[in-house]
Write a protein that holds these residues in place. Structure first.
Motif, PDB file in Angstrom:
ATOM      1  N   SER A 104      56.106  16.729   8.809  1.00  0.00           N
ATOM      2  CA  SER A 104      57.254  17.269   8.076  1.00  0.00           C
ATOM      3  C   SER A 104      57.032  17.097   6.585  1.00  0.00           C
ATOM      4  CB  SER A 104      58.552  16.531   8.460  1.00  0.00           C
ATOM      5  OG  SER A 104      58.749  16.462   9.836  1.00  0.00           O
ATOM      6  N   LEU A 105      57.841  17.811   5.808  1.00  0.00           N
ATOM      7  CA  LEU A 105      57.945  17.557   4.373  1.00  0.00           C
ATOM      8  C   LEU A 105      59.219  16.741   4.138  1.00  0.00           C
ATOM      9  CD1 LEU A 105      56.997  21.001   2.756  1.00  0.00           C
ATOM     10  CD2 LEU A 105      55.520  19.024   3.195  1.00  0.00           C
ATOM     11  N   ILE A 106      59.154  15.821   3.200  1.00  0.00           N
ATOM     12  CA  ILE A 106      60.335  15.053   2.829  1.00  0.00           C
ATOM     13  C   ILE A 106      60.958  15.707   1.612  1.00  0.00           C
ATOM     14  CG2 ILE A 106      61.237  12.798   2.152  1.00  0.00           C
ATOM     15  CD1 ILE A 106      58.853  11.524   3.517  1.00  0.00           C
ATOM     16  N   ALA A 107      62.133  16.294   1.792  1.00  0.00           N
ATOM     17  CA  ALA A 107      62.791  17.047   0.728  1.00  0.00           C
ATOM     18  C   ALA A 107      63.481  16.112  -0.254  1.00  0.00           C
ATOM     19  CB  ALA A 107      63.785  18.032   1.338  1.00  0.00           C
ATOM     20  N   SER A 108      64.081  16.694  -1.283  1.00  0.00           N
ATOM     21  CA  SER A 108      64.727  15.908  -2.338  1.00  0.00           C
ATOM     22  C   SER A 108      65.869  15.055  -1.812  1.00  0.00           C
ATOM     23  CB  SER A 108      65.241  16.837  -3.439  1.00  0.00           C
ATOM     24  OG  SER A 108      66.146  17.789  -2.887  1.00  0.00           O
ATOM     25  N   SER A 109      66.478  15.480  -0.727  1.00  0.00           N
ATOM     26  CA  SER A 109      67.581  14.725  -0.125  1.00  0.00           C
ATOM     27  C   SER A 109      67.081  13.627   0.802  1.00  0.00           C
ATOM     28  CB  SER A 109      68.472  15.680   0.665  1.00  0.00           C
ATOM     29  OG  SER A 109      67.723  16.335   1.684  1.00  0.00           O
ATOM     30  N   ASN A 110      65.747  13.434   0.842  1.00  0.00           N
ATOM     31  CA  ASN A 110      65.088  12.484   1.742  1.00  0.00           C
ATOM     32  C   ASN A 110      65.227  12.875   3.207  1.00  0.00           C
ATOM     33  OD1 ASN A 110      64.027  10.803  -0.246  1.00  0.00           O
ATOM     34  ND2 ASN A 110      65.884   9.544  -0.326  1.00  0.00           N
ATOM     35  N   LYS A 111      65.653  14.111   3.437  1.00  0.00           N
ATOM     36  CA  LYS A 111      65.699  14.621   4.791  1.00  0.00           C
ATOM     37  C   LYS A 111      64.414  15.391   5.088  1.00  0.00           C
ATOM     38  CE  LYS A 111      70.735  15.010   5.157  1.00  0.00           C
ATOM     39  NZ  LYS A 111      71.882  15.906   5.431  1.00  0.00           N
ATOM     40  N   LYS A 112      64.023  15.405   6.359  1.00  0.00           N
ATOM     41  CA  LYS A 112      62.783  16.076   6.741  1.00  0.00           C
ATOM     42  C   LYS A 112      62.993  17.579   6.807  1.00  0.00           C
ATOM     43  CE  LYS A 112      61.188  12.049   9.308  1.00  0.00           C
ATOM     44  NZ  LYS A 112      62.389  11.256   8.961  1.00  0.00           N
ATOM     45  N   SER A 113      61.971  18.295   6.358  1.00  0.00           N
ATOM     46  CA  SER A 113      62.035  19.756   6.312  1.00  0.00           C
ATOM     47  C   SER A 113      60.724  20.320   6.840  1.00  0.00           C
ATOM     48  CB  SER A 113      62.274  20.221   4.866  1.00  0.00           C
ATOM     49  OG  SER A 113      62.210  21.625   4.772  1.00  0.00           O
ATOM     50  N   ASN A 114      60.787  21.584   7.331  1.00  0.00           N
ATOM     51  CA  ASN A 114      59.593  22.279   7.820  1.00  0.00           C
ATOM     52  C   ASN A 114      58.858  21.470   8.899  1.00  0.00           C
ATOM     53  OD1 ASN A 114      60.050  23.117   4.837  1.00  0.00           O
ATOM     54  ND2 ASN A 114      58.816  24.782   5.680  1.00  0.00           N
ATOM     55  N   THR A 115      59.599  20.861   9.791  1.00  0.00           N
ATOM     56  CA  THR A 115      59.006  20.007  10.815  1.00  0.00           C
ATOM     57  C   THR A 115      58.292  20.832  11.886  1.00  0.00           C
ATOM     58  OG1 THR A 115      60.688  18.297  10.485  1.00  0.00           O
ATOM     59  CG2 THR A 115      59.501  18.273  12.576  1.00  0.00           C
ATOM     60  N   ARG A 116      57.077  20.394  12.202  1.00  0.00           N
ATOM     61  CA  ARG A 116      56.314  21.019  13.289  1.00  0.00           C
ATOM     62  C   ARG A 116      55.697  19.933  14.166  1.00  0.00           C
ATOM     63  NH1 ARG A 116      52.278  25.535  11.054  1.00  0.00           N
ATOM     64  NH2 ARG A 116      51.318  24.994  13.056  1.00  0.00           N
ATOM     65  N   ARG A 117      55.583  20.227  15.451  1.00  0.00           N
ATOM     66  CA  ARG A 117      55.016  19.277  16.410  1.00  0.00           C
ATOM     67  C   ARG A 117      53.898  19.949  17.191  1.00  0.00           C
ATOM     68  NH1 ARG A 117      58.010  15.584  21.078  1.00  0.00           N
ATOM     69  NH2 ARG A 117      56.475  15.929  22.708  1.00  0.00           N
ATOM     70  N   GLU A 118      52.801  19.224  17.405  1.00  0.00           N
ATOM     71  CA  GLU A 118      51.672  19.721  18.178  1.00  0.00           C
ATOM     72  C   GLU A 118      51.244  18.659  19.184  1.00  0.00           C
ATOM     73  OE1 GLU A 118      50.265  22.648  18.095  1.00  0.00           O
ATOM     74  OE2 GLU A 118      51.213  23.505  16.312  1.00  0.00           O
ATOM     75  N   ASN A 119      51.018  19.082  20.432  1.00  0.00           N
ATOM     76  CA  ASN A 119      50.460  18.193  21.449  1.00  0.00           C
ATOM     77  C   ASN A 119      48.944  18.185  21.334  1.00  0.00           C
ATOM     78  OD1 ASN A 119      53.045  17.711  22.543  1.00  0.00           O
ATOM     79  ND2 ASN A 119      52.898  19.546  23.811  1.00  0.00           N
ATOM     80  N   PHE A 120      48.324  17.100  21.775  1.00  0.00           N
ATOM     81  CA  PHE A 120      46.866  17.051  21.716  1.00  0.00           C
ATOM     82  C   PHE A 120      46.313  16.221  22.864  1.00  0.00           C
ATOM     83  CE2 PHE A 120      48.293  13.363  19.314  1.00  0.00           C
ATOM     84  CZ  PHE A 120      47.413  12.352  19.686  1.00  0.00           C
ATOM     85  N   LEU A 121      45.065  16.530  23.215  1.00  0.00           N
ATOM     86  CA  LEU A 121      44.323  15.799  24.239  1.00  0.00           C
ATOM     87  C   LEU A 121      42.870  15.793  23.826  1.00  0.00           C
ATOM     88  CD1 LEU A 121      43.925  14.465  27.032  1.00  0.00           C
ATOM     89  CD2 LEU A 121      43.714  16.771  27.990  1.00  0.00           C
ATOM     90  N   ASP A 122      42.305  14.600  23.656  1.00  0.00           N
ATOM     91  CA  ASP A 122      40.905  14.506  23.271  1.00  0.00           C
ATOM     92  C   ASP A 122      40.048  14.474  24.521  1.00  0.00           C
ATOM     93  OD1 ASP A 122      38.516  14.181  22.053  1.00  0.00           O
ATOM     94  OD2 ASP A 122      38.740  12.035  21.699  1.00  0.00           O
ATOM     95  N   GLY A 123      39.598  15.636  24.916  1.00  0.00           N
ATOM     96  CA  GLY A 123      38.711  15.714  26.069  1.00  0.00           C
ATOM     97  C   GLY A 123      37.301  16.067  25.677  1.00  0.00           C
ATOM     98  N   GLY A 124      36.957  15.873  24.411  1.00  0.00           N
ATOM     99  CA  GLY A 124      35.635  16.231  23.907  1.00  0.00           C
ATOM    100  C   GLY A 124      35.749  17.390  22.942  1.00  0.00           C
ATOM    101  N   GLY A 125      34.786  17.522  22.040  1.00  0.00           N
ATOM    102  CA  GLY A 125      34.832  18.599  21.053  1.00  0.00           C
ATOM    103  C   GLY A 125      36.006  18.468  20.113  1.00  0.00           C
ATOM    104  N   TRP A 126      36.291  17.268  19.678  1.00  0.00           N
ATOM    105  CA  TRP A 126      37.469  16.984  18.854  1.00  0.00           C
ATOM    106  C   TRP A 126      37.401  17.689  17.510  1.00  0.00           C
ATOM    107  CZ3 TRP A 126      42.161  14.819  19.078  1.00  0.00           C
ATOM    108  CH2 TRP A 126      42.755  14.368  17.899  1.00  0.00           C
ATOM    109  N   ASN A 127      38.456  18.450  17.187  1.00  0.00           N
ATOM    110  CA  ASN A 127      38.550  19.125  15.898  1.00  0.00           C
ATOM    111  C   ASN A 127      39.799  18.718  15.139  1.00  0.00           C
ATOM    112  OD1 ASN A 127      36.176  20.795  16.112  1.00  0.00           O
ATOM    113  ND2 ASN A 127      37.278  21.992  17.651  1.00  0.00           N
ATOM    114  N   GLY A 128      40.461  17.663  15.573  1.00  0.00           N
ATOM    115  CA  GLY A 128      41.679  17.229  14.924  1.00  0.00           C
ATOM    116  C   GLY A 128      42.890  17.964  15.471  1.00  0.00           C
ATOM    117  N   ILE A 129      44.059  17.567  14.962  1.00  0.00           N
ATOM    118  CA  ILE A 129      45.322  18.207  15.336  1.00  0.00           C
ATOM    119  C   ILE A 129      45.692  19.132  14.189  1.00  0.00           C
ATOM    120  CG2 ILE A 129      47.677  17.792  16.124  1.00  0.00           C
ATOM    121  CD1 ILE A 129      46.700  14.775  16.439  1.00  0.00           C
ATOM    122  N   ASN A 130      45.633  20.426  14.425  1.00  0.00           N
ATOM    123  CA  ASN A 130      45.721  21.403  13.345  1.00  0.00           C
ATOM    124  C   ASN A 130      47.121  21.989  13.212  1.00  0.00           C
ATOM    125  OD1 ASN A 130      42.845  21.364  12.668  1.00  0.00           O
ATOM    126  ND2 ASN A 130      42.551  22.362  14.654  1.00  0.00           N
TER     127      ASN A 130
END
Length: 350
Positions: A104-130
């Motif tokens: 997320s981004l922390i906005a001027s009000s200290n509230k979270k903005s533009n929040t996104r969530r991604e699931n991940f599983l490292d089963g090999g060929g790791w490229n990070g959580i994009n």
């Protein structure tokens, strides 16, 4: 085997649930961590004048060896998108990891903005959580009063994941890692191809230097240098029981332990001595699964002696949640006679 004998191996924490002859419990160690990254003077230069990639410092969950970091990529094409990647350079400790990441981004009000969530599983060929196309540069400019307070880009990341998943069942009472090591079981006790003998109190076990060295840094150092064991092709060990060593050797060759529930306390110091990290983790999880009013004090003292912080916390948490029952156990007096252990419990409670 009777149903009563099978059911007697059920973890105490689920004894009131499992009523079938066949059963399996799957569990893993759960970790959580939060991280805030503040980039000052983000609007100081145009996107094309900035580095194409910025990287945060490393961060990690408490009691976990896996280290994480954030990568911020600012595209220099006409889109000017900002991409964020949650990455890790701890390949060996990250294997078998599954969970989710929230950015997320922390906005001027200290509230979270533009929040996104991604699931991940490292089963090999790791490229990070994009998190591609996380936010556009033009959007940041248009909403800079909210999204860029004091000219700062404030990024918040939360990770929740588990790894080192283990199974325990009635079939073999064996704990098996979710990412098992190569299986050399056919070479176990093979006298024809062995090149070293392990002497345990006079009992001889044929083994292979390459396999021992691949599993244990201690054996690797022993065979790498011009030590007596390497010259004689014989390793004498006098401080390990034969049955315990047979389980250790089985683990070294197969990645499995068939009698872990019965031998976890005896296997732990051997795993520690020969730096068998995954076996040590398996013992840790086995003892954690065995927590009960009768075993909590023993496990707590054991965790304290080996500085196993996660297991110690789990034991203390169980003791406090079941204090009246634990106080009736035969081992409780060992806690009251040790001010240091009592203080650990009181500090945790506070």
């Amino acid at each position: 085997m009777s149903n009563m004998n099978v059911l007697s191996n059920i973890p105490a924490s689920h004894a009131d649930i499992i009523r079938t002859a066949n059963w399996c419990c799957t569990k893993g160690e759960v970790f959580q961590c939060r991280f805030t990254w503040i980039i000052h003077d983000f609007l100081l230069n145009e996107p094309r004048m900035r580095p194409s990639k910025l990287q945060s410092s490393r961060f990690s969950a408490r009691d976990d060896s896996c280290e994480w970091m954030l990568d911020l990529r600012i595209r220099k094409d006409c889109s000017n998108w900002l991409d964020i990647t949650v990455s890790s350079n701890s390949d060996s400790s990250r294997q078998g990891t599954a969970g989710h990441a929230t950015v997320s981004l922390i906005a001027s009000s200290n509230k979270k903005s533009n929040t996104r969530r991604e699931n991940f599983l490292d089963g090999g060929g790791w490229n990070g959580i994009n998190f591609e196309n996380f936010i556009g540069y033009n959007t940041l400019i248009a909403e800079k009063d909210q999204l860029l307070p004091n000219g700062e880009l404030r990024i918040y990341c939360k990770l929740s994941y588990n790894r080192d998943v283990i199974n325990v069942s009635n079939h073999s009472a064996a704990f098996v890692k979710s990412n098992p090591m190569p299986d050399f079981e056919k070479l176990l006790n093979d006298e024809e191809t062995c090149d070293v003998i392990i002497d345990i109190n006079g009992k001889k076990y044929p083994a292979h230097k390459t396999i021992l060295a691949a599993r244990s840094p201690v054996f690797k150092a022993m065979f790498k240098h011009n030590m007596t064991e390497n010259q004689r092709n014989c390793v004498e060990i006098k401080d390990i029981d034969e049955k315990i060593f047979e389980e250790v050797l089985r683990y070294i060759y197969t990645g499995k332990v068939t009698k872990l529930q019965d031998m976890a306390f005896e296997l732990m110091p051997v795993a520690d001595k020969y730096i068998l990290s995954e076996l040590k983790d398996m013992c840790f999880n086995s003892m954690k699964a065995l927590l009960s009013s009768k075993t909590a004090v023993k496990i707590f003292k054991y965790a304290d002696s080996y500085n196993l912080r996660s297991l110690k916390r789990a034991a203390i948490t169980y003791i406090l949640a079941n204090l009246q029952k634990v106080q009736k156990s035969d081992d409780w007096n060992e806690i009251t006679s040790r001010p240091d252990l009592m203080l650990s419990i009181l500090n945790h409670r506070g």
